[in-house]
Design a protein around this motif. Sequence first.
Motif, PDB file in Angstrom:
ATOM      1  N   PRO A  65       0.814  -1.227   0.000  1.00  0.00           N
ATOM      2  CA  PRO A  65       0.000   0.000   0.000  1.00  0.00           C
ATOM      3  C   PRO A  65       0.850   1.282   0.000  1.00  0.00           C
ATOM      4  CG  PRO A  65      -0.775  -1.532   1.690  1.00  0.00           C
ATOM      5  CD  PRO A  65       0.501  -2.093   1.144  1.00  0.00           C
ATOM      6  N   SER A  66       1.953   1.258   0.733  1.00  0.00           N
ATOM      7  CA  SER A  66       2.808   2.446   0.802  1.00  0.00           C
ATOM      8  C   SER A  66       3.560   2.702  -0.492  1.00  0.00           C
ATOM      9  CB  SER A  66       3.803   2.332   1.952  1.00  0.00           C
ATOM     10  OG  SER A  66       3.145   2.502   3.175  1.00  0.00           O
ATOM     11  N   VAL A  67       3.873   1.643  -1.226  1.00  0.00           N
ATOM     12  CA  VAL A  67       4.563   1.808  -2.509  1.00  0.00           C
ATOM     13  C   VAL A  67       3.659   2.555  -3.490  1.00  0.00           C
ATOM     14  CG1 VAL A  67       5.440   0.551  -4.531  1.00  0.00           C
ATOM     15  CG2 VAL A  67       6.141  -0.126  -2.245  1.00  0.00           C
ATOM     16  N   VAL A  68       2.360   2.368  -3.343  1.00  0.00           N
ATOM     17  CA  VAL A  68       1.395   3.035  -4.219  1.00  0.00           C
ATOM     18  C   VAL A  68       1.073   4.451  -3.721  1.00  0.00           C
ATOM     19  CG1 VAL A  68      -0.976   2.935  -5.085  1.00  0.00           C
ATOM     20  CG2 VAL A  68       0.401   0.850  -4.975  1.00  0.00           C
ATOM     21  N   GLU A  69       0.868   4.590  -2.413  1.00  0.00           N
ATOM     22  CA  GLU A  69       0.357   5.852  -1.868  1.00  0.00           C
ATOM     23  C   GLU A  69       1.438   6.811  -1.360  1.00  0.00           C
ATOM     24  OE1 GLU A  69      -2.248   4.392   1.134  1.00  0.00           O
ATOM     25  OE2 GLU A  69      -3.437   3.245  -0.307  1.00  0.00           O
ATOM     26  N   TRP A  70       2.380   6.313  -0.586  1.00  0.00           N
ATOM     27  CA  TRP A  70       3.346   7.181   0.091  1.00  0.00           C
ATOM     28  C   TRP A  70       4.668   7.298  -0.652  1.00  0.00           C
ATOM     29  CZ3 TRP A  70       7.819   5.255   2.851  1.00  0.00           C
ATOM     30  CH2 TRP A  70       8.518   6.260   3.530  1.00  0.00           C
ATOM     31  N   TYR A  71       5.261   6.173  -1.037  1.00  0.00           N
ATOM     32  CA  TYR A  71       6.603   6.146  -1.620  1.00  0.00           C
ATOM     33  C   TYR A  71       6.744   7.051  -2.846  1.00  0.00           C
ATOM     34  CZ  TYR A  71      11.172   4.022  -2.616  1.00  0.00           C
ATOM     35  OH  TYR A  71      12.500   3.806  -2.820  1.00  0.00           O
ATOM     36  N   SER A 124      10.526  -3.461   6.998  1.00  0.00           N
ATOM     37  CA  SER A 124       9.414  -3.096   6.121  1.00  0.00           C
ATOM     38  C   SER A 124       8.327  -2.363   6.894  1.00  0.00           C
ATOM     39  CB  SER A 124       8.811  -4.331   5.454  1.00  0.00           C
ATOM     40  OG  SER A 124       9.734  -4.899   4.573  1.00  0.00           O
ATOM     41  N   TYR A 125       8.045  -2.835   8.094  1.00  0.00           N
ATOM     42  CA  TYR A 125       7.037  -2.192   8.932  1.00  0.00           C
ATOM     43  C   TYR A 125       7.470  -0.773   9.311  1.00  0.00           C
ATOM     44  CZ  TYR A 125       4.072  -1.050  12.874  1.00  0.00           C
ATOM     45  OH  TYR A 125       3.212  -0.396  13.717  1.00  0.00           O
ATOM     46  N   LEU A 126       8.739  -0.602   9.694  1.00  0.00           N
ATOM     47  CA  LEU A 126       9.228   0.721  10.097  1.00  0.00           C
ATOM     48  C   LEU A 126       9.250   1.697   8.924  1.00  0.00           C
ATOM     49  CD1 LEU A 126      12.186  -0.322  12.413  1.00  0.00           C
ATOM     50  CD2 LEU A 126       9.896   0.401  13.101  1.00  0.00           C
ATOM     51  N   PHE A 127       9.790   1.244   7.790  1.00  0.00           N
ATOM     52  CA  PHE A 127       9.940   2.138   6.643  1.00  0.00           C
ATOM     53  C   PHE A 127       8.605   2.392   5.950  1.00  0.00           C
ATOM     54  CE2 PHE A 127      10.990   3.486   2.365  1.00  0.00           C
ATOM     55  CZ  PHE A 127      12.039   4.366   2.572  1.00  0.00           C
ATOM     56  N   PHE A 128       7.927   1.330   5.565  1.00  0.00           N
ATOM     57  CA  PHE A 128       6.700   1.488   4.784  1.00  0.00           C
ATOM     58  C   PHE A 128       5.445   1.582   5.641  1.00  0.00           C
ATOM     59  CE2 PHE A 128       9.540  -0.355   1.545  1.00  0.00           C
ATOM     60  CZ  PHE A 128       9.364   0.583   0.544  1.00  0.00           C
ATOM     61  N   GLY A 129       5.383   0.816   6.723  1.00  0.00           N
ATOM     62  CA  GLY A 129       4.199   0.843   7.583  1.00  0.00           C
ATOM     63  C   GLY A 129       4.110   2.128   8.384  1.00  0.00           C
ATOM     64  N   LEU A 130       5.181   2.447   9.107  1.00  0.00           N
ATOM     65  CA  LEU A 130       5.204   3.676   9.910  1.00  0.00           C
ATOM     66  C   LEU A 130       5.650   4.891   9.107  1.00  0.00           C
ATOM     67  CD1 LEU A 130       6.759   2.453  13.295  1.00  0.00           C
ATOM     68  CD2 LEU A 130       4.340   2.732  12.703  1.00  0.00           C
ATOM     69  N   LYS A 131       6.182   4.645   7.921  1.00  0.00           N
ATOM     70  CA  LYS A 131       6.704   5.718   7.053  1.00  0.00           C
ATOM     71  C   LYS A 131       7.753   6.541   7.806  1.00  0.00           C
ATOM     72  CE  LYS A 131       2.289   5.907   4.669  1.00  0.00           C
ATOM     73  NZ  LYS A 131       1.613   4.847   5.405  1.00  0.00           N
ATOM     74  N   ASN A 132       8.686   5.800   8.431  1.00  0.00           N
ATOM     75  CA  ASN A 132       9.699   6.426   9.278  1.00  0.00           C
ATOM     76  C   ASN A 132      11.100   6.006   8.809  1.00  0.00           C
ATOM     77  OD1 ASN A 132      11.408   7.260  11.366  1.00  0.00           O
ATOM     78  ND2 ASN A 132       9.813   6.983  12.905  1.00  0.00           N
ATOM     79  N   PRO A 133      11.643   6.695   7.805  1.00  0.00           N
ATOM     80  CA  PRO A 133      12.971   6.330   7.295  1.00  0.00           C
ATOM     81  C   PRO A 133      14.093   6.415   8.328  1.00  0.00           C
ATOM     82  CG  PRO A 133      11.830   7.712   5.708  1.00  0.00           C
ATOM     83  CD  PRO A 133      11.011   7.716   6.970  1.00  0.00           C
ATOM     84  N   MET A 134      13.979   7.329   9.299  1.00  0.00           N
ATOM     85  CA  MET A 134      15.046   7.438  10.297  1.00  0.00           C
ATOM     86  C   MET A 134      15.092   6.194  11.195  1.00  0.00           C
ATOM     87  SD  MET A 134      15.833  10.175  13.324  1.00  0.00           S
ATOM     88  CE  MET A 134      14.565   9.528  14.371  1.00  0.00           C
TER      89      MET A 134
END
Length: 158
Positions: free
Chosen positions: A27-33, A95-105
């Motif tokens: 979902p994040s690859v489509v919406e957020w990334y 994957s959960y941290l980067f894409f799920g939480l959208k938290n690259p740091m």
Amino acid sequence: MNKFVKIAIALVICLAVGYSASLVTRPSVVEWYPTIEKPFFNPPNWIFMPVWTLLYVFMGIAAGLVWDKIKEQNAEVKKALGFFLIQLTLNAIWSYLFFGLKNPMLALIEIALLWLMIYETYLKFIRINKTAGYLLIPYLAWVGFAAILNASIWWLNK
């Protein structure tokens, strides 16, 4: 249980972890990334699925080969597979941290730990079965690249 059954079980586990991580990622690859800044060396999205699938296959074969040596090197194999399971868990958490939480740091901190755990797993695997160790080298390289990509994304979007 013979070697091929052990490899098959390890493959199923690794591919299941990859699939579960993809449920958070998709979902994040489509919406957020697509909305965030990425470096010039960011690969196209279509490359990630085949690369990760191949890496999970390599991981599963490697784990099965090591597991097959449990009778000869019980303590070493158990320790190596323990590290393997820790790194596999960290792999899914990224994957959960980067894409799920959208938290690259936070994902960047975690991917550094992941890379270190993969390296430690590699060191343990290569002592038990050289082929198993060699099968982890592409994974180490890809996660190293992913860490650089993750760091770049964090920097560009902070």
